[in-house]
Design a protein around this motif. Sequence first.
Motif, PDB file in Angstrom:
ATOM      1  N   ILE A  32     -24.395-147.700  32.925  1.00  0.00           N
ATOM      2  CA  ILE A  32     -23.137-147.341  33.588  1.00  0.00           C
ATOM      3  C   ILE A  32     -23.355-145.951  34.151  1.00  0.00           C
ATOM      4  CG2 ILE A  32     -20.684-146.868  33.339  1.00  0.00           C
ATOM      5  CD1 ILE A  32     -20.640-148.896  31.061  1.00  0.00           C
ATOM      6  N   VAL A  33     -23.155-145.818  35.456  1.00  0.00           N
ATOM      7  CA  VAL A  33     -23.397-144.541  36.128  1.00  0.00           C
ATOM      8  C   VAL A  33     -22.065-143.957  36.558  1.00  0.00           C
ATOM      9  CG1 VAL A  33     -24.493-143.408  38.097  1.00  0.00           C
ATOM     10  CG2 VAL A  33     -25.661-145.285  36.926  1.00  0.00           C
ATOM     11  N   LYS A  34     -21.848-142.696  36.202  1.00  0.00           N
ATOM     12  CA  LYS A  34     -20.675-141.974  36.678  1.00  0.00           C
ATOM     13  C   LYS A  34     -21.118-141.116  37.849  1.00  0.00           C
ATOM     14  CE  LYS A  34     -16.928-138.915  35.546  1.00  0.00           C
ATOM     15  NZ  LYS A  34     -16.426-137.856  34.687  1.00  0.00           N
ATOM     16  N   HIS A  35     -20.565-141.417  39.006  1.00  0.00           N
ATOM     17  CA  HIS A  35     -20.878-140.690  40.236  1.00  0.00           C
ATOM     18  C   HIS A  35     -19.557-140.159  40.772  1.00  0.00           C
ATOM     19  CE1 HIS A  35     -23.098-139.599  43.821  1.00  0.00           C
ATOM     20  NE2 HIS A  35     -22.152-140.178  44.551  1.00  0.00           N
ATOM     21  N   GLY A  36     -19.331-138.857  40.628  1.00  0.00           N
ATOM     22  CA  GLY A  36     -18.030-138.302  40.977  1.00  0.00           C
ATOM     23  C   GLY A  36     -16.987-138.845  40.027  1.00  0.00           C
ATOM     24  N   LYS A  37     -15.934-139.443  40.576  1.00  0.00           N
ATOM     25  CA  LYS A  37     -14.891-140.049  39.744  1.00  0.00           C
ATOM     26  C   LYS A  37     -15.097-141.544  39.553  1.00  0.00           C
ATOM     27  CE  LYS A  37     -11.392-136.661  40.976  1.00  0.00           C
ATOM     28  NZ  LYS A  37     -10.054-136.428  41.520  1.00  0.00           N
ATOM     29  N   ASP A  38     -16.117-142.099  40.192  1.00  0.00           N
ATOM     30  CA  ASP A  38     -16.346-143.538  40.158  1.00  0.00           C
ATOM     31  C   ASP A  38     -17.405-143.912  39.121  1.00  0.00           C
ATOM     32  OD1 ASP A  38     -14.571-144.051  42.293  1.00  0.00           O
ATOM     33  OD2 ASP A  38     -16.126-143.466  43.722  1.00  0.00           O
ATOM     34  N   TYR A  39     -17.248-145.123  38.595  1.00  0.00           N
ATOM     35  CA  TYR A  39     -18.216-145.679  37.657  1.00  0.00           C
ATOM     36  C   TYR A  39     -18.837-146.933  38.271  1.00  0.00           C
ATOM     37  CZ  TYR A  39     -16.453-142.627  34.003  1.00  0.00           C
ATOM     38  OH  TYR A  39     -16.107-141.528  33.267  1.00  0.00           O
ATOM     39  N   PHE A  40     -20.119-147.130  38.002  1.00  0.00           N
ATOM     40  CA  PHE A  40     -20.872-148.276  38.504  1.00  0.00           C
ATOM     41  C   PHE A  40     -21.632-148.900  37.335  1.00  0.00           C
ATOM     42  CE2 PHE A  40     -20.298-145.284  41.882  1.00  0.00           C
ATOM     43  CZ  PHE A  40     -20.061-146.047  43.012  1.00  0.00           C
ATOM     44  N   ALA A  41     -21.540-150.215  37.186  1.00  0.00           N
ATOM     45  CA  ALA A  41     -22.250-150.923  36.125  1.00  0.00           C
ATOM     46  C   ALA A  41     -23.458-151.645  36.720  1.00  0.00           C
ATOM     47  CB  ALA A  41     -21.328-151.937  35.457  1.00  0.00           C
ATOM     48  N   PHE A  42     -24.573-151.574  36.000  1.00  0.00           N
ATOM     49  CA  PHE A  42     -25.811-152.207  36.454  1.00  0.00           C
ATOM     50  C   PHE A  42     -26.439-152.996  35.312  1.00  0.00           C
ATOM     51  CE2 PHE A  42     -25.294-148.478  39.104  1.00  0.00           C
ATOM     52  CZ  PHE A  42     -25.581-148.952  40.372  1.00  0.00           C
ATOM     53  N   GLU A  43     -26.850-154.201  35.606  1.00  0.00           N
ATOM     54  CA  GLU A  43     -27.611-155.037  34.689  1.00  0.00           C
ATOM     55  C   GLU A  43     -28.947-155.317  35.368  1.00  0.00           C
ATOM     56  OE1 GLU A  43     -28.380-157.168  31.229  1.00  0.00           O
ATOM     57  OE2 GLU A  43     -26.698-155.854  31.670  1.00  0.00           O
ATOM     58  N   VAL A  44     -30.042-155.117  34.669  1.00  0.00           N
ATOM     59  CA  VAL A  44     -31.376-155.266  35.250  1.00  0.00           C
ATOM     60  C   VAL A  44     -31.980-156.598  34.813  1.00  0.00           C
ATOM     61  CG1 VAL A  44     -33.681-154.256  35.423  1.00  0.00           C
ATOM     62  CG2 VAL A  44     -31.676-152.759  35.191  1.00  0.00           C
ATOM     63  N   LYS A  45     -32.437-157.377  35.790  1.00  0.00           N
ATOM     64  CA  LYS A  45     -33.032-158.688  35.529  1.00  0.00           C
ATOM     65  C   LYS A  45     -34.251-158.893  36.425  1.00  0.00           C
ATOM     66  CE  LYS A  45     -29.914-160.215  32.678  1.00  0.00           C
ATOM     67  NZ  LYS A  45     -30.230-160.476  31.297  1.00  0.00           N
TER      68      LYS A  45
END
Length: 87
Positions: A32-45
């Motif tokens: 989960i990346v916090k960039h500024g006020k936004d969050y982004f979820a990543f799953e690696v496959k």
Amino acid sequence: SVLLENAVYNLLRQKGSVYYYQTKAGAEIDFIVKHGKDYFAFEVKSHAHQTDVNRLQRLSQKFHVQNYFVVSQAYSPLANVVYPFQL
């Protein structure tokens, strides 16, 4: 694979703060990346499948993360699938 996850982590940490999440039941979000006020979820496959996208969507919604992506090493025509070079 561990090498792919490590490479993705190194790319994401340049974008913001990187976190890992695991529920008590064992379900996890790789990053989960916090960039500024936004969050982004990543799953690696290695190969992204619709079930991977659906699972990540459910977990992301549970934690109010609106932006979610499965990072795949192999080509996939699915929505919300990206490749390491796009990070």
